[in-house]
Scaffold this motif. Structure first.
Motif, PDB file in Angstrom:
ATOM      1  N   SER A   9       0.833  -1.201   0.000  1.00  0.00           N
ATOM      2  CA  SER A   9       0.000   0.000   0.000  1.00  0.00           C
ATOM      3  C   SER A   9       0.868   1.251   0.000  1.00  0.00           C
ATOM      4  N   HIS A  10       0.362   2.324  -0.606  1.00  0.00           N
ATOM      5  CA  HIS A  10       1.053   3.608  -0.566  1.00  0.00           C
ATOM      6  C   HIS A  10       0.895   4.273   0.802  1.00  0.00           C
ATOM      7  N   ARG A  11      -0.026   3.754   1.617  1.00  0.00           N
ATOM      8  CA  ARG A  11      -0.298   4.358   2.930  1.00  0.00           C
ATOM      9  C   ARG A  11       0.039   3.343   4.022  1.00  0.00           C
ATOM     10  N   LYS A  14      -2.320   1.619   7.440  1.00  0.00           N
ATOM     11  CA  LYS A  14      -3.757   1.784   7.243  1.00  0.00           C
ATOM     12  C   LYS A  14      -4.444   0.426   7.083  1.00  0.00           C
ATOM     13  N   GLU A  38       6.789  -2.329   5.299  1.00  0.00           N
ATOM     14  CA  GLU A  38       5.992  -1.355   4.552  1.00  0.00           C
ATOM     15  C   GLU A  38       6.816  -0.872   3.362  1.00  0.00           C
ATOM     16  N   SER A  40       6.141   1.374   1.332  1.00  0.00           N
ATOM     17  CA  SER A  40       6.084   2.831   1.219  1.00  0.00           C
ATOM     18  C   SER A  40       7.159   3.530   2.040  1.00  0.00           C
TER      19      SER A  40
END
Length: 205
Positions: A9-11, A14, A38, A40
């Motif tokens: 995920s880019h976030r 979350k 992560e 990202s």
């Protein structure tokens, strides 16, 4: 047994991270050592098509993918999670997949490792299946052993998918929620973590 979770995920932190963490928590409860990465938060450049990996199991680019290669080598199982972006994985996840090319061109470095996919989406039956299918294809390309979880009882979903769709209101308009409120998706994610460890135990890992 080491289980590595990779969130595309880019976030960070979350909904997709929460779904992946649910699987990792269940794996830890079953006795595994777990870690969540992560993407990202990493500096991972694009594959530039230099084709040096046609002759070696390493990449010529120098970035954070180097450390992730080592984590993947050391893991017994890899769980890859991505949100559904227009019927497929996020661009960040696809870039990660591209950068695993050095683990495939000379030999399948990940061959025999256990793998599984998870995804989050806005709507039910509207792209998440394609996202999981691409992750499955990536697992197959690396000759990994894919796990598809199903809790006991009636079939509730095609995989570890959590959505933000909570139904329709009286006017027929969508009612939205956090994907963290999808009890079915999170139950399947936890089953996935348990099943991954169970398979590892059967394989003696």
């Amino acid at each position: 047994m080491k289980v590595l979770g990779i969130n595309g995920s880019h976030r960070a932190g979350k909904g997709t991270a929460a779904l992946l963490q649910a699987a990792l928590d269940a794996a830890a409860e079953a006795g595994a050592e777990t870690e969540l990465v992560e993407l990202s938060r990493l500096n991972i450049g694009f594959c530039i098509g230099c084709n040096k990996c046609l002759m070696q199991t390493s990449c010529t680019l120098s970035d954070d993918m180097e450390g992730l290669y080592e984590k993947m080598r050391g893991a017994d199982a890899i769980l890859l999670a991505s949100p559904d972006y227009f019927g497929t994985v996020s661009a960040r996840t696809k870039n990660f997949m591209d950068r695993t090319r050095p683990f495939h061109m000379v030999e399948n470095v990940l061959k025999g490792k256990i793998g599984a996919g998870l995804t989050t989406a806005g709507l039910n039956n509207c792209g998440a299946e394609g996202t999981l299918a691409l992750i499955d294809q990536w697992l197959a390309t690396h000759e990994m052993l894919a796990v598809h979880a199903r809790p006991e009882g009636p079939v509730l979903a095609p995989g570890a998918i959590a959505t933000g769709f909570a139904g329709l209101d009286e006017a027929g308009r969508p009612v939205w929620r956090s994907v963290k409120g999808d009890a079915i998706g999170f139950a399947i994610a936890r089953q996935l973590g348990t099943d991954v460890v169970a398979l590892g135990e059967r394989l003696g890992r």
